[in-house]
Design a protein around this motif. Sequence first.
Motif, PDB file in Angstrom:
ATOM      1  N   ASP B 174    -108.094  80.210  15.302  1.00  0.00           N
ATOM      2  CA  ASP B 174    -106.813  79.540  15.555  1.00  0.00           C
ATOM      3  C   ASP B 174    -106.759  78.136  14.931  1.00  0.00           C
ATOM      4  O   ASP B 174    -105.753  77.762  14.333  1.00  0.00           O
ATOM      5  CB  ASP B 174    -106.441  79.519  17.047  1.00  0.00           C
ATOM      6  N   ARG B 178    -104.175  76.888  11.923  1.00  0.00           N
ATOM      7  CA  ARG B 178    -103.368  75.660  11.990  1.00  0.00           C
ATOM      8  C   ARG B 178    -103.639  74.770  10.786  1.00  0.00           C
ATOM      9  O   ARG B 178    -102.728  74.201  10.201  1.00  0.00           O
ATOM     10  CB  ARG B 178    -103.667  74.929  13.312  1.00  0.00           C
ATOM     11  N   TYR B 184     -98.620  73.958  14.113  1.00  0.00           N
ATOM     12  CA  TYR B 184     -99.363  74.109  15.364  1.00  0.00           C
ATOM     13  C   TYR B 184     -99.088  75.464  16.023  1.00  0.00           C
ATOM     14  O   TYR B 184    -100.005  76.156  16.465  1.00  0.00           O
ATOM     15  CB  TYR B 184     -99.031  72.978  16.345  1.00  0.00           C
ATOM     16  N   SER B 185     -97.839  75.859  16.052  1.00  0.00           N
ATOM     17  CA  SER B 185     -97.496  77.164  16.643  1.00  0.00           C
ATOM     18  C   SER B 185     -98.126  78.271  15.811  1.00  0.00           C
ATOM     19  O   SER B 185     -97.956  78.345  14.588  1.00  0.00           O
ATOM     20  CB  SER B 185     -95.972  77.336  16.647  1.00  0.00           C
ATOM     21  N   VAL B 187     -97.366  81.344  15.748  1.00  0.00           N
ATOM     22  CA  VAL B 187     -96.343  82.224  15.187  1.00  0.00           C
ATOM     23  C   VAL B 187     -95.849  81.662  13.858  1.00  0.00           C
ATOM     24  O   VAL B 187     -95.746  82.374  12.851  1.00  0.00           O
ATOM     25  CB  VAL B 187     -95.168  82.391  16.172  1.00  0.00           C
ATOM     26  N   LYS B 205    -109.564  84.249  18.430  1.00  0.00           N
ATOM     27  CA  LYS B 205    -109.512  83.186  19.427  1.00  0.00           C
ATOM     28  C   LYS B 205    -110.720  83.220  20.368  1.00  0.00           C
ATOM     29  O   LYS B 205    -110.634  82.748  21.504  1.00  0.00           O
ATOM     30  CB  LYS B 205    -108.204  83.276  20.221  1.00  0.00           C
ATOM     31  N   HIS B 208    -110.641  84.202  24.021  1.00  0.00           N
ATOM     32  CA  HIS B 208    -109.249  84.521  24.331  1.00  0.00           C
ATOM     33  C   HIS B 208    -108.727  85.721  23.542  1.00  0.00           C
ATOM     34  O   HIS B 208    -107.536  86.007  23.565  1.00  0.00           O
ATOM     35  CB  HIS B 208    -108.347  83.319  24.063  1.00  0.00           C
TER      36      HIS B 208
END
Lengths: 304, 304
Positions: B174, B178, B184-185, B187, B205, B208
């Motif tokens: 992640d 970025r 940052y998002s 998506v 992640k 996660h």
Amino acid sequence: MSLVVIGTVAFDAIETPFGKTDKIVGGAATYASLAASYFYDKTKIVAVVGDDFHKEDIEDIKNHGIDVEGLQIKKGEKSFFWAGKYHNDMNSRDTLATELNVLADFDPIIPESYQDCEYLMLGNLTPQIQKTVIERMHKRPKLIVMDTMNFWMDIAMDDLLETVKLVDVLTINDAEARQLSGEYSLVKAAQKILEMGPKYLIIKKGEHGALLFHEDQIFSAPALPLAEVFDPTGAGDTFAGGFIGYLAKVGTINFSNMKNAIIFGSALASFCVEKFGTERLKDLKQDEISERVKQFVSLSSFVI
Amino acid sequence: MSLVVIGTVAFDAIETPFGKTDKIVGGAATYASLAASYFYDKTKIVAVVGDDFHKEDIEDIKNHGIDVEGLQIKKGEKSFFWAGKYHNDMNSRDTLATELNVLADFDPIIPESYQDCEYLMLGNLTPQIQKTVIERMHKRPKLIVMDTMNFWMDIAMDDLLETVKLVDVLTINDAEARQLSGEYSLVKAAQKILEMGPKYLIIKKGEHGALLFHEDQIFSAPALPLAEVFDPTGAGDTFAGGFIGYLAKVGTINFSNMKNAIIFGSALASFCVEKFGTERLKDLKQDEISERVKQFVSLSSFVI
């Protein structure tokens, strides 16, 4: 039969990278009861505000079929106020002001008409007040869900542990689960916390979803990846309210219904963050909720 | 038809809160090819080692049916060596030593017998070498998967973008998504990265889980909550190897198979972290893998 939500009803002033608000309606009980009202029509609030609180804002809550008999309005006093500013990543924030006002000596009064409570949502408040509410129920509700936060772990851990003992479901975030248990691994943390009293533990992980622990079962719920988070305020309360509201609707407490309740709670939280405060949460349509839940299904389903 | 894995074959010295190792076998190509070999029996390695590398370790790889014709052994030179120490949370680590040795002037040679390559796994290496391997394939493979890391974004972003253009699937974490996109998002980051060339983006992640992006579709894969992570080294490479190995086995590239490939890759990675280095990965049984995949299914399934 009813669902009683206790928590703050308050003013918030919020600043995010997308803009800022003056004092707008906020508070754990506001978000949670609004969320629950989409699933269950006998939702009732226990909270306190000052006489600075706007009548229209109370009307907004009542218009969702929420019973406000337990909402005390203190003459000559001011409502609880919180001001905060979110950082660019939206995962952290600075508190700019906290004015307890009416909350300083809040004595939660449970109206007689609330004693049919089967589902009790203890929104984030001092653990002592949360416990008082449980004690003031003549009959123990069928399901007690407790939300809390690191702040109470820092200053009132003993009270918090006393209240945690009495509840069925505890909802906290991953950092709080680590703090409460002293374990870094969330699996070990959950094992310890489930020994403290709750039969179910929900660990909220924000943009990473949520984990549900019960005995030796684990459910991992996804979060909907969002292009834009406009204002995260109230997302956790909305999640909790949607969660218990869904369970009150289906009426049977088991792991399978808990899983669905997490998905419905997450769906409502995903709406909450789309606008400032309760703005998006106030006027949702049932088919929007169904559509959003379908997105969660398609997001996480696979067939092996 | 074959699956070619390029990457490091190396020595690692690892320290975790659970203990430390001397020089043990590591490297992206080692982990990825071992993982792939559980699904696909025509897995081939392109890599380089020095003559300090142990014959038995090469035998271990061969014993998994992995073709090592493309593994160069440089006389009088030393193998790539990395030493690192994990912090207590296992999510961060310090690099204690990096000795490039044979890797400093690695020229990847593709044996003629590898030219039947249909599935190409570009393990983490300089983007320039990854690109060279693609160029040296007489026929473009059916599926090219590229793993990379923030280090190359820091020092060789232009080369990295050139290579990213040429691949079908990019796997990064992640923070790297970025960094690569400036968004940052996740998506929005995914939207930008999918415009850089890859048709599929996997954002890893760690604890996660992982996200798969393709056109306007998103899949959220859970990670198995683990009581103990013994050594995270190689988990990402194992994930990638299991992922492409599974796809090589099923032979059809579509979103649905990609989702399952992520689950199988995650299952293998969950074994990898149970012991130091490749120890657990070296002797897995098919029924252990099936059992672990069933845990992923039960972990994330719900019926609404």
